[in-house]
Design an enzyme around this catalytic site. Structure first.
Site, PDB file in Angstrom:
ATOM      1  N   THR B 314       0.087   3.632   0.899  1.00 25.03           N
ATOM      2  CA  THR B 314      -1.174   4.178   0.394  1.00 25.03           C
ATOM      3  C   THR B 314      -1.479   3.589  -0.982  1.00 25.03           C
ATOM      4  O   THR B 314      -2.607   3.205  -1.271  1.00 25.03           O
ATOM      5  CB  THR B 314      -1.107   5.717   0.297  1.00 25.03           C
ATOM      6  OG1 THR B 314      -0.794   6.232   1.589  1.00 25.03           O
ATOM      7  CG2 THR B 314      -2.417   6.303  -0.176  1.00 25.03           C
ATOM      8  N   GLY B 315      -0.447   3.531  -1.810  1.00 24.88           N
ATOM      9  CA  GLY B 315      -0.641   2.941  -3.138  1.00 24.88           C
ATOM     10  C   GLY B 315      -1.095   1.499  -3.032  1.00 24.88           C
ATOM     11  O   GLY B 315      -2.107   1.107  -3.620  1.00 24.88           O
ATOM     12  N   TRP B 317      -2.445  -0.039  -0.577  1.00 24.56           N
ATOM     13  CA  TRP B 317      -3.747  -0.202   0.073  1.00 24.56           C
ATOM     14  C   TRP B 317      -4.869  -0.154  -0.961  1.00 24.56           C
ATOM     15  O   TRP B 317      -5.875  -0.841  -0.836  1.00 24.56           O
ATOM     16  CB  TRP B 317      -3.938   0.915   1.111  1.00 24.56           C
ATOM     17  CG  TRP B 317      -5.234   0.769   1.861  1.00 24.56           C
ATOM     18  CD1 TRP B 317      -5.455   0.023   2.968  1.00 24.56           C
ATOM     19  CD2 TRP B 317      -6.485   1.389   1.545  1.00 24.56           C
ATOM     20  NE1 TRP B 317      -6.758   0.124   3.357  1.00 24.56           N
ATOM     21  CE2 TRP B 317      -7.417   0.954   2.509  1.00 24.56           C
ATOM     22  CE3 TRP B 317      -6.916   2.257   0.542  1.00 24.56           C
ATOM     23  CZ2 TRP B 317      -8.743   1.369   2.504  1.00 24.56           C
ATOM     24  CZ3 TRP B 317      -8.233   2.664   0.529  1.00 24.56           C
ATOM     25  CH2 TRP B 317      -9.139   2.223   1.508  1.00 24.56           C
ATOM     26  N   HIS B 318      -4.689   0.651  -2.014  1.00 25.23           N
ATOM     27  CA  HIS B 318      -5.744   0.775  -3.025  1.00 25.23           C
ATOM     28  C   HIS B 318      -5.871  -0.453  -3.899  1.00 25.23           C
ATOM     29  O   HIS B 318      -6.887  -0.661  -4.544  1.00 25.23           O
ATOM     30  CB  HIS B 318      -5.517   2.025  -3.882  1.00 25.23           C
ATOM     31  CG  HIS B 318      -5.907   3.277  -3.185  1.00 25.23           C
ATOM     32  ND1 HIS B 318      -5.073   3.937  -2.311  1.00 25.23           N
ATOM     33  CD2 HIS B 318      -7.063   3.977  -3.185  1.00 25.23           C
ATOM     34  CE1 HIS B 318      -5.694   4.998  -1.831  1.00 25.23           C
ATOM     35  NE2 HIS B 318      -6.908   5.051  -2.338  1.00 25.23           N
ATOM     36  N   GLY B 319      -4.826  -1.252  -3.948  1.00 25.37           N
ATOM     37  CA  GLY B 319      -4.937  -2.455  -4.755  1.00 25.37           C
ATOM     38  C   GLY B 319      -3.597  -3.159  -4.818  1.00 25.37           C
ATOM     39  O   GLY B 319      -2.537  -2.533  -4.736  1.00 25.37           O
TER      40      GLY B 319
END
Lengths: 446, 464
Positions: B314-315, B317-319
């Site tokens: 998730t982390g 995926w954000h950048g």
């Protein structure tokens, strides 16, 4: 394991709950839809009014119709209304319609060009921009478009923080130039901006750089270059009309106070005692008004004609005939009325006078200098103004052939500290070895 | 093209809506697909070509999967499924993570990488959902390429989601009712979302940008907290505004797009927060990563491992940066603590305390999220407690506070259930409809003003 099973049970319960909530929601939506379906499923009704009146009440789609129709109307009007070429409020040429070509489309240039064009010619563009600034200022903002909305409707350009490297490069270049041409006298005269001099009119708590400290620190780095403290000269008159309220320039009065301090350092001898003043405009609305969208006040442009017999004419290096006046009144009919001085900035301008002082002045400058020339010309046989931002030639011929005796750096602090052209122009002339007169071989510098 | 551009709102939207409206039922999906293709092509023809190839690949992979399985899974189908998902993930990895991966191994600094296609993160997750739902037999394979491509590229959700599950979308591809009520709700939703993004979030951005432009040594405690609050609300109104626009546009075309936000800043815990913040992303990770890994059914150790995988991803995926990894790890830690250590304590605390604590922990978590580097995060966190900065407060902080206070107050109220409650209360009043029309047109005007102002410029330096 207990925790896990509890966890699973809880998760399952939560999922069930969510599902139940969802189905309830879906049911409600379906019901709403069914209800709506008893009405005809038509949102934009193009039928004649009589037919429509008979149809069911259209209250159910009022919001959607209003928004879609408004969007359609504004979009269509923006496309079809006649286009302006120039924006008076923004002081710029508006984008032209993009030319379609397959390669421009593939690169995306056509699309971005079209969007810029569409935005530039959007119906009510200036009104909507003003609305935005109104909303922002009602909500408490005291700046817009890089401009402080100060007290008494004064506008202040928020200065760019200078890069230390750039400042060092400037000091080094000025020193290198002075040592490469040691015959001339050098004077550094950089004026503080209104944001410093008139800081008591800034919005409460707005921050402004200490330009006095910046300039004093810079002066310390200069060698064989005298400096004049324009902070002192201008702050003595900080309540007077020395900067325009809607523009980032100083007024002729501001330039006059600066000139008096500069003249003392240049040792020009006795100054002209009287000036004839004329008001050229009372409708000046400068770039800060355009940038901020704040159009609350207008400025007055005065000029000062020294009472002297000395005549002058002006030559522009970028062409045109010599003119007998530095004021170009045609620019009073444009948005940027400050360009009444010399018609704005040029790479090189020569002012030749009938003064018999034996002195010729080279001025490195930005647009602040344009308003100062009306005071300076009676004391020099010639003044050469070079604006390094537009000057792409070498300075060597100017230094060797024009007989320059004095060099003046006349800028405002914000432009000066962020300038990236001056150092290059100076270094080119300082580092290129000079050919010795009359020989093709390289001679020693100086 | 973004949903909040002048071009979209005043040309593409009205023209596109009318076009799909007058299209007969049978051709509606095709027209919507054409509109989506035009939307992507307008932004970048190169992206369109790439997406077209990828969509064709996914469509044929789905057909192949159905043909191989004929109702039951087998090894061959599994292989096709895994390679299909891998191709999609590789594409995402190539565009989004090559630079980061190279920098981790200390190489590639001078490499110029191609620009990632807009929306690739959301597109890839949709593609994975598409293949997985077909592979699992949750939904039949698409009848034709139009249906598959429309799911993958539907323009309201293409750039920033919500990430709709293929199984859900597929039902409405086959048949949907574009009722008047749904259109009304959709356009209303779009207009409100537009204003949330352009008026509220962008005004908050002014405060945040001013603070993030300052060197950390010049930050006072007030600066640091103001920046944190401004960012927290800016992010929420920016993203939830954008999601509102997407949901609204979907509704206006007859689709039900999933909600992405449910007043997350009133959550009573971190797990609760993740049920209300970027809901469709959390659901995607739950359905396609967490549960396939075994979820919480295989013992505590595996649960922790599965959660760790999900939150690391998730982390990322954000950048593609360590700051986002740190942000993911922070939320993982909070979730584990909440679940295994403080569950009992949390139950004893009053709801208001839980809400306040959750809000505080969540907004502190935004620090790495907005930081350019982890060392910046560290310094920023120290400034929040007054270590190393420019003291408690100074003139600059007061100036920024005065400029941002109204927007912060509006945002705070807007994050609670109050606006909706007010709307519900007014719904039965006689003046509701005229009031609503006036309000919507005002929001449209304010949004337009913000859009125009964003393109406003004067050539100052040409005349200096």
């Amino acid at each position: 394991m207990d925790i896990i099973t509890v966890d699973i049970a809880a998760a399952e319960a939560a999922q069930k709950e969510q599902k139940a909530a969802l189905t309830a929601k879906e049911a409600a939506e379906k019901k709403a839809e069914e209800e709506a379906q008893t009405e005809p499923v038509v949102t934009v009704d193009l039928r004649p009014a009589k037919v429509r009146a008979k149809a069911a009440p259209r209250a159910a789609v009022m919001g959607a119709s209003a928004v879609l129709c408004t969007a359609l109307l504004f979009g269509a009007l923006s496309l079809s209304l006649p286009k302006k070429e120039f924006s008076e409020t923004e002081n710029r040429v508006l984008a032209g319609a993009p030319q379609f070509s397959v390669s421009a489309f593939l690169k995306g240039d056509f699309q971005s060009g079209f969007e810029t064009w569409f935005a530039d010619h959007f119906v009510g563009r200036d009104t909507f921009s003003a609305l935005h600034h109104l909303v922002q200022s009602v909500a408490g903002s005291r700046e817009a478009g890089g401009v402080y909305l100060g007290e008494e409707d004064r506008l202040f350009l928020i200065p760019t923080t200078p890069e230390e490297e750039n400042v060092t490069a400037l000091a080094d270049a000025i020193n290198a130039f002075a040592s490469a041409y040691p015959e001339q006298k050098y004077l550094f005269a950089v004026a503080p901006n209104a944001v410093w001099t008139q800081r008591k009119y800034l919005p409460p708590y707005a921050e402004a750089p200490d330009q006095q400290a910046q300039l004093a620190a810079f002066a310390k780095r200069l060698k064989n270059v005298k400096t004049v403290d324009l902070c002192k000269a201008l702050s003595a008159h900080s309540d007077e009309y020395i900067y325009y309220r809607t523009d980032h320039h100083w007024t002729s009065l501001g330039a006059k106070y600066a000139f008096e301090a500069i003249a003392a350092q240049l040792e020009t001898g006795p100054l002209v005692k009287k000036y004839e003043t004329h008001t050229l405009s009372e409708t000046f609305e400068g770039t800060l008004a355009a940038k901020s969208g704040s159009h609350k006040t207008r400025d007055t442009i005065d000029i000062y004609l020294p009472e002297t017999d000395i005549a002058y004419y002006v030559n522009y290096a970028d062409g045109g005939e010599a003119e007998s006046s530095m004021y170009r009144r045609a620019f009073l009919d444009t948005r940027d009325q400050y360009a009444v001085f010399f018609g704005g900035n040029h790479a090189l301008v020569r002012i030749r006078t009938t003064a018999d002082t034996g002195r010729k002045l080279l001025v490195f400058k930005d647009s602040y200098a344009n308003a100062a020339m009306q005071f300076l010309y009676p004391y020099f046989e010639e003044i050469v103004m070079v604006d390094p931002r537009y000057y792409y030639d070498s300075l060597i011929p100017v230094m060797n052939q024009y007989g320059i005796t004095d060099v003046l750096y006349l800028y405002n602090a914000d432009t000066f500290f962020n300038d990236t052209s001056l150092a290059d122009v100076l270094l080119e002339a300082a580092e290129t070895p000079e050919p010795a007169p009359g020989s093709g071989t390289e001679g020693s510098v100086g | 093209m973004s949903l909040n551009s002048l071009f979209f709102v005043f040309l593409f939207l009205p023209a596109g809506w009318i076009l799909q409206r007058v299209t007969p039922e049978k051709a509606k999906n095709a027209v919507l697909l054409l509109l989506s293709a035009a939307f992507i092509t307008w932004g970048s023809p190169r992206d369109m070509l790439l997406i077209l190839c990828s969509a064709l690949f996914n469509f044929f992979t789905a057909l192949e999967l159905t043909a191989l399985q004929r109702g039951e899974r087998n090894k061959h189908a599994r292989l096709v499924f895994i390679s299909g998902v891998t191709v999609n993930l590789l594409l995402l990895f190539f565009y989004k993570y090559t630079g980061f991966a190279l920098s981790v191994f200390g190489a590639g600094r001078s490499l110029t990488l191609p620009l990632a296609p807009v929306g690739i993160s959301f597109y890839t997750f949709s593609a994975v959902s598409f293949l997985t739902d077909v592979y699992r037999g949750d939904t039949p394979a698409p009848k034709n390429f139009i249906d598959a491509a429309l799911y993958l590229t539907f323009f309201p959700k293409f750039i920033s989601g919500p990430i709709v599950k293929y199984a859900d979308f597929e039902k409405e591809l086959r048949g949907r009712v574009c009722s008047a009520a749904l259109t009304e709700a959709g356009v209303t939703r779009f207009t409100v979302g537009l204003a949330k993004k352009l008026v509220l979030a962008d005004s908050l951005a002014v405060s945040f940008n001013a603070i993030s432009a300052l060197p950390t040594a010049e930050l006072t405690v007030v600066h640091a907290w103001l920046g944190l609050f401004a960012y927290a609300f800016m992010l929420y109104f920016d993203f939830s505004g954008y999601s509102d626009m997407a949901v609204g546009l979907g509704n206006a075309c007859g689709f039900h797009i999933d909600e992405n936000f449910d007043r997350p800043y009133t959550s009573v815990g971190i797990a609760d927060f993740w049920r209300r913040w970027h809901i469709t992303l959390g659901r995607w990770f739950r359905d396609y990563v967490y549960i396939p890994l075994g979820g919480s059914r295989q013992g505590k150790a595996k649960t922790v491992r599965n959660l760790a995988v999900v939150w690391l991803l998730t982390g990322l995926w954000h950048g593609a940066a360590w700051t986002f990894v740190a942000w993911g790890a922070y939320h993982l830690a909070l979730l584990l603590l909440e679940k295994f250590v403080f569950a009992g304590l949390k139950k004893k605390l009053p709801k208001a305390v839980n809400v306040a604590l959750t809000f505080l922990l969540v907004i502190l978590g935004w620090t790495p999220f907005f930081s350019p580097s982890l060392s910046y995060t560290g310094r920023y966190l120290l400034r929040l407690v007054g270590v190393g900065g420019a003291g408690l407060v100074n003139g600059g902080a007061v100036y920024l506070l005065r400029g941002g206070a109204v927007w912060l107050a509006l945002a705070a109220v807007g994050s609670t259930p109050l606006p909706k409650a007010l709307g519900d209360r007014l719904k039965d009043k006689k003046a509701f409809i005229p009031l609503k029309v006036v309000l919507l047109l005002s929001l449209l005007a304010l949004s337009l003003a913000a859009m125009i102002s964003g393109t406003y410029q004067s050539f100052l330096y040409a005349q200096f």
